[in-house]
Design a protein around this motif. Sequence first.
Motif, PDB file in Angstrom:
ATOM      1  N   PRO A 184       0.873  -1.268   0.028  1.00  0.00           N
ATOM      2  CA  PRO A 184      -0.001   0.151   0.183  1.00  0.00           C
ATOM      3  C   PRO A 184       0.842   1.309   0.182  1.00  0.00           C
ATOM      4  CG  PRO A 184      -0.911  -1.538   1.612  1.00  0.00           C
ATOM      5  CD  PRO A 184       0.518  -2.016   0.958  1.00  0.00           C
ATOM      6  N   ARG A 185       0.323   2.207  -0.429  1.00  0.00           N
ATOM      7  CA  ARG A 185       1.018   3.578  -0.489  1.00  0.00           C
ATOM      8  C   ARG A 185       1.367   3.996   0.930  1.00  0.00           C
ATOM      9  NH1 ARG A 185       0.823   5.947  -5.564  1.00  0.00           N
ATOM     10  NH2 ARG A 185      -0.907   4.943  -6.975  1.00  0.00           N
ATOM     11  N   PHE A 186       2.518   4.559   0.952  1.00  0.00           N
ATOM     12  CA  PHE A 186       3.230   5.007   2.308  1.00  0.00           C
ATOM     13  C   PHE A 186       4.304   5.758   2.089  1.00  0.00           C
ATOM     14  CE2 PHE A 186       5.497   4.273   6.164  1.00  0.00           C
ATOM     15  CZ  PHE A 186       4.518   4.735   7.265  1.00  0.00           C
ATOM     16  N   GLU A 187       4.162   7.078   2.668  1.00  0.00           N
ATOM     17  CA  GLU A 187       5.143   8.069   2.942  1.00  0.00           C
ATOM     18  C   GLU A 187       6.230   7.907   3.610  1.00  0.00           C
ATOM     19  OE1 GLU A 187       6.173  12.881   2.160  1.00  0.00           O
ATOM     20  OE2 GLU A 187       4.007  11.917   2.589  1.00  0.00           O
ATOM     21  N   ILE A 188       7.567   7.600   3.395  1.00  0.00           N
ATOM     22  CA  ILE A 188       8.554   7.292   4.144  1.00  0.00           C
ATOM     23  C   ILE A 188       9.667   8.645   3.966  1.00  0.00           C
ATOM     24  CG2 ILE A 188       8.289   4.975   4.375  1.00  0.00           C
ATOM     25  CD1 ILE A 188      10.792   4.755   2.368  1.00  0.00           C
ATOM     26  N   THR A 189      10.279   9.005   5.297  1.00  0.00           N
ATOM     27  CA  THR A 189      10.963  10.185   5.231  1.00  0.00           C
ATOM     28  C   THR A 189      12.687   9.400   4.964  1.00  0.00           C
ATOM     29  OG1 THR A 189      11.167  10.303   7.439  1.00  0.00           O
ATOM     30  CG2 THR A 189       9.666  11.660   6.563  1.00  0.00           C
ATOM     31  N   CYS A 190      12.705   8.702   5.212  1.00  0.00           N
ATOM     32  CA  CYS A 190      14.315   7.905   5.158  1.00  0.00           C
ATOM     33  C   CYS A 190      13.916   6.544   4.810  1.00  0.00           C
ATOM     34  CB  CYS A 190      15.160   8.270   6.399  1.00  0.00           C
ATOM     35  SG  CYS A 190      14.460   7.364   7.770  1.00  0.00           S
ATOM     36  N   GLN A 191      15.318   5.892   4.170  1.00  0.00           N
ATOM     37  CA  GLN A 191      14.972   4.456   3.757  1.00  0.00           C
ATOM     38  C   GLN A 191      15.559   3.507   4.781  1.00  0.00           C
ATOM     39  OE1 GLN A 191      17.670   6.466   0.309  1.00  0.00           O
ATOM     40  NE2 GLN A 191      17.442   4.332  -0.248  1.00  0.00           N
ATOM     41  N   ILE A 192      14.751   3.609   5.823  1.00  0.00           N
ATOM     42  CA  ILE A 192      15.123   2.633   7.043  1.00  0.00           C
ATOM     43  C   ILE A 192      13.783   2.013   7.093  1.00  0.00           C
ATOM     44  CG2 ILE A 192      15.630   2.372   9.544  1.00  0.00           C
ATOM     45  CD1 ILE A 192      17.765   3.966   7.972  1.00  0.00           C
ATOM     46  N   VAL A 193      13.972   0.805   6.172  1.00  0.00           N
ATOM     47  CA  VAL A 193      12.854   0.094   6.255  1.00  0.00           C
ATOM     48  C   VAL A 193      13.365  -1.336   6.127  1.00  0.00           C
ATOM     49  CG1 VAL A 193      10.527  -0.560   5.175  1.00  0.00           C
ATOM     50  CG2 VAL A 193      11.541   1.700   4.952  1.00  0.00           C
ATOM     51  N   ALA A 194      12.756  -2.479   6.732  1.00  0.00           N
ATOM     52  CA  ALA A 194      13.265  -4.026   6.622  1.00  0.00           C
ATOM     53  C   ALA A 194      12.051  -4.760   6.550  1.00  0.00           C
ATOM     54  CB  ALA A 194      14.180  -4.298   7.805  1.00  0.00           C
ATOM     55  N   VAL A 211       6.635  -9.748   7.291  1.00  0.00           N
ATOM     56  CA  VAL A 211       6.182  -8.275   7.982  1.00  0.00           C
ATOM     57  C   VAL A 211       7.318  -7.165   7.614  1.00  0.00           C
ATOM     58  CG1 VAL A 211       5.822  -6.991  10.067  1.00  0.00           C
ATOM     59  CG2 VAL A 211       5.488  -9.403  10.290  1.00  0.00           C
ATOM     60  N   VAL A 212       6.611  -6.009   7.186  1.00  0.00           N
ATOM     61  CA  VAL A 212       7.497  -4.935   6.805  1.00  0.00           C
ATOM     62  C   VAL A 212       7.425  -3.977   7.814  1.00  0.00           C
ATOM     63  CG1 VAL A 212       8.056  -3.115   4.949  1.00  0.00           C
ATOM     64  CG2 VAL A 212       6.861  -5.368   4.215  1.00  0.00           C
ATOM     65  N   PHE A 213       8.665  -3.471   8.321  1.00  0.00           N
ATOM     66  CA  PHE A 213       8.855  -2.533   9.582  1.00  0.00           C
ATOM     67  C   PHE A 213       9.535  -1.359   9.213  1.00  0.00           C
ATOM     68  CE2 PHE A 213      12.014  -1.270  12.792  1.00  0.00           C
ATOM     69  CZ  PHE A 213      11.170  -1.023  13.821  1.00  0.00           C
ATOM     70  N   THR A 214       9.402  -0.150   9.883  1.00  0.00           N
ATOM     71  CA  THR A 214       9.933   0.960   9.597  1.00  0.00           C
ATOM     72  C   THR A 214       9.811   1.855  10.785  1.00  0.00           C
ATOM     73  OG1 THR A 214      10.304   3.071   8.497  1.00  0.00           O
ATOM     74  CG2 THR A 214       7.999   2.463   8.711  1.00  0.00           C
ATOM     75  N   VAL A 215      10.629   2.637  11.371  1.00  0.00           N
ATOM     76  CA  VAL A 215      10.386   3.415  12.702  1.00  0.00           C
ATOM     77  C   VAL A 215      10.942   4.814  12.386  1.00  0.00           C
ATOM     78  CG1 VAL A 215      12.810   2.643  13.266  1.00  0.00           C
ATOM     79  CG2 VAL A 215      11.228   3.699  15.016  1.00  0.00           C
ATOM     80  N   LYS A 216      10.269   5.793  12.764  1.00  0.00           N
ATOM     81  CA  LYS A 216      10.367   7.154  12.629  1.00  0.00           C
ATOM     82  C   LYS A 216      10.477   7.980  13.838  1.00  0.00           C
ATOM     83  CE  LYS A 216       8.103  11.117  10.553  1.00  0.00           C
ATOM     84  NZ  LYS A 216       6.739  11.458   9.617  1.00  0.00           N
ATOM     85  N   HIS A 217      11.175   8.839  13.881  1.00  0.00           N
ATOM     86  CA  HIS A 217      11.704   9.608  15.201  1.00  0.00           C
ATOM     87  C   HIS A 217      10.485  10.804  15.527  1.00  0.00           C
ATOM     88  CE1 HIS A 217      13.777  12.185  18.111  1.00  0.00           C
ATOM     89  NE2 HIS A 217      13.283  13.099  17.429  1.00  0.00           N
ATOM     90  N   VAL A 218      10.028  10.691  16.448  1.00  0.00           N
ATOM     91  CA  VAL A 218       8.949  11.812  16.814  1.00  0.00           C
ATOM     92  C   VAL A 218       9.409  12.538  17.691  1.00  0.00           C
ATOM     93  CG1 VAL A 218       6.501  12.302  17.583  1.00  0.00           C
ATOM     94  CG2 VAL A 218       6.938  10.308  16.199  1.00  0.00           C
ATOM     95  N   SER A 219       9.791  12.410  18.753  1.00  0.00           N
ATOM     96  CA  SER A 219      10.772  13.315  19.852  1.00  0.00           C
ATOM     97  C   SER A 219      11.563  12.553  20.593  1.00  0.00           C
ATOM     98  CB  SER A 219       9.700  13.667  20.926  1.00  0.00           C
ATOM     99  OG  SER A 219       9.280  12.699  21.716  1.00  0.00           O
ATOM    100  N   PRO A 220      12.564  12.964  21.481  1.00  0.00           N
ATOM    101  CA  PRO A 220      13.426  12.114  22.210  1.00  0.00           C
ATOM    102  C   PRO A 220      12.821  10.815  23.026  1.00  0.00           C
ATOM    103  CG  PRO A 220      14.079  14.268  22.273  1.00  0.00           C
ATOM    104  CD  PRO A 220      12.669  14.343  21.681  1.00  0.00           C
ATOM    105  N   THR A 221      11.488  11.218  23.433  1.00  0.00           N
ATOM    106  CA  THR A 221      10.929   9.882  24.111  1.00  0.00           C
ATOM    107  C   THR A 221       9.772   9.194  23.400  1.00  0.00           C
ATOM    108  OG1 THR A 221       9.507  11.443  25.082  1.00  0.00           O
ATOM    109  CG2 THR A 221      11.602  11.184  26.292  1.00  0.00           C
ATOM    110  N   VAL A 222       9.633   9.621  21.978  1.00  0.00           N
ATOM    111  CA  VAL A 222       8.510   8.884  21.463  1.00  0.00           C
ATOM    112  C   VAL A 222       9.138   8.432  19.978  1.00  0.00           C
ATOM    113  CG1 VAL A 222       6.352   9.193  20.296  1.00  0.00           C
ATOM    114  CG2 VAL A 222       6.684  10.017  22.625  1.00  0.00           C
ATOM    115  N   VAL A 223       8.633   7.352  19.512  1.00  0.00           N
ATOM    116  CA  VAL A 223       8.825   6.975  17.949  1.00  0.00           C
ATOM    117  C   VAL A 223       7.671   6.343  17.576  1.00  0.00           C
ATOM    118  CG1 VAL A 223      11.305   6.214  18.385  1.00  0.00           C
ATOM    119  CG2 VAL A 223       9.442   4.645  18.850  1.00  0.00           C
ATOM    120  N   ALA A 224       7.382   6.508  16.295  1.00  0.00           N
ATOM    121  CA  ALA A 224       6.236   5.882  15.558  1.00  0.00           C
ATOM    122  C   ALA A 224       6.731   4.931  14.719  1.00  0.00           C
ATOM    123  CB  ALA A 224       5.788   7.273  14.622  1.00  0.00           C
TER     124      ALA A 224
END
Length: 374
Positions: free
Chosen positions: A145-155, A166-179
């Motif tokens: 499915p379509r999905f916008e990623i800001t960097c190529q950190i996907v596995a 399973v496809v996985f990506t992690v994004k920085h939200v704040s120093p204490t939170v990730v999406a």
Amino acid sequence: MAGNKRRRIKSLSAAIRDDKTSAEKQDTQVLPSWSDLPAELLELILSHLTLRENIRFSSVCKRWHSVAVSVRLVNQPPWIMYFPKFGDLYEFYDPLSRKTYSIELPQLCGSRVCYTKGGWLLLYKPRTHRLFFFNPFSRELIKLPRFEITCQIVAFSSDPTSPSCVVFTVKHVSPTVVAISTCYPGATEWITANYQNRLPFVSSIWNKLVFSDGQFYCLSLTGWLGVFDPKELTWNVLVVPPPRCPENFFTKNWWKGKFLAEHDGDILVIYTCCSDYPIIFKLDQANMVWEEVKTLDGITLFASFLSSHSRTDLPGTMRNSVYFSKVRFYGKRCISYSLKDCRYYPRKQFHDWGEQDPFESIWIDPPRDLSIFM
């Protein structure tokens, strides 16, 4: 007279025997033995033989038998895949045979590679916000499915043809939170959820991902290790101080020389920048500390910026080494470091990732049938 004649004949026959003995000794000294060929040359020859030919080869002598058995491959080493700046011609380098193959792949036009596993590429097209799997050897393509990623950190966890992928990506939200966002082949949408960090965890393009024992491991820019369980939907930053680096490690482009790999549940970190040799750490999961290792016990690591791999049962000269996705000497030799010999091959080839575009190459499992390159 008769006695003198007999003595002359006897003397002449003795001389002939001496000449034969001398000639045989000279022949023995001049002709080298086939069993004395260098092991590296024998392994190179054997790398081109089938299993049946290998077995026949091993029956020649004890030394050839020893070398032949050592290269009866259970695993094949991965190949380096190069991504051209222009055009659709992609090159693949085999570090075992030291051969380069090329094929046209117009399907990859406008895409960026993110990860590889099991001969599959995971790619992203920024223009359409589309992630997709592609096998460059079978040409099979699987869309996500379509999905916008800001960097190529996907596995991804396994072959996309597997129901457990399973496809996985992690994004920085704040120093204490990730999406964290997950998806799977056949899904109609991505699932995203925010997770709290017990420790500061900054997600960036320089992070590294690997899947091991049912969990995704993410090494942050500063060396902290986050763990996501896709079944339990849990995220945890391990209370493990980052691996200790040499004082001169944190210099220009230091983030490019850091790699994350796994082997049979062991998590390994490789640091290369600004050091005479790679520094390898293994996570002691019982005591939650990083331990520097001086040997890989026969394992071979293949390090590249976006994904790294491990292998066992490779030819003897490839074992207990780290191979990098860079080739020197006009495409004839892949840069590697032997932990056994404590040196780079080729000699004096210090590998600095600051000199290389980290996105230009990646390791990929080779095809079983080479006829696709004909």
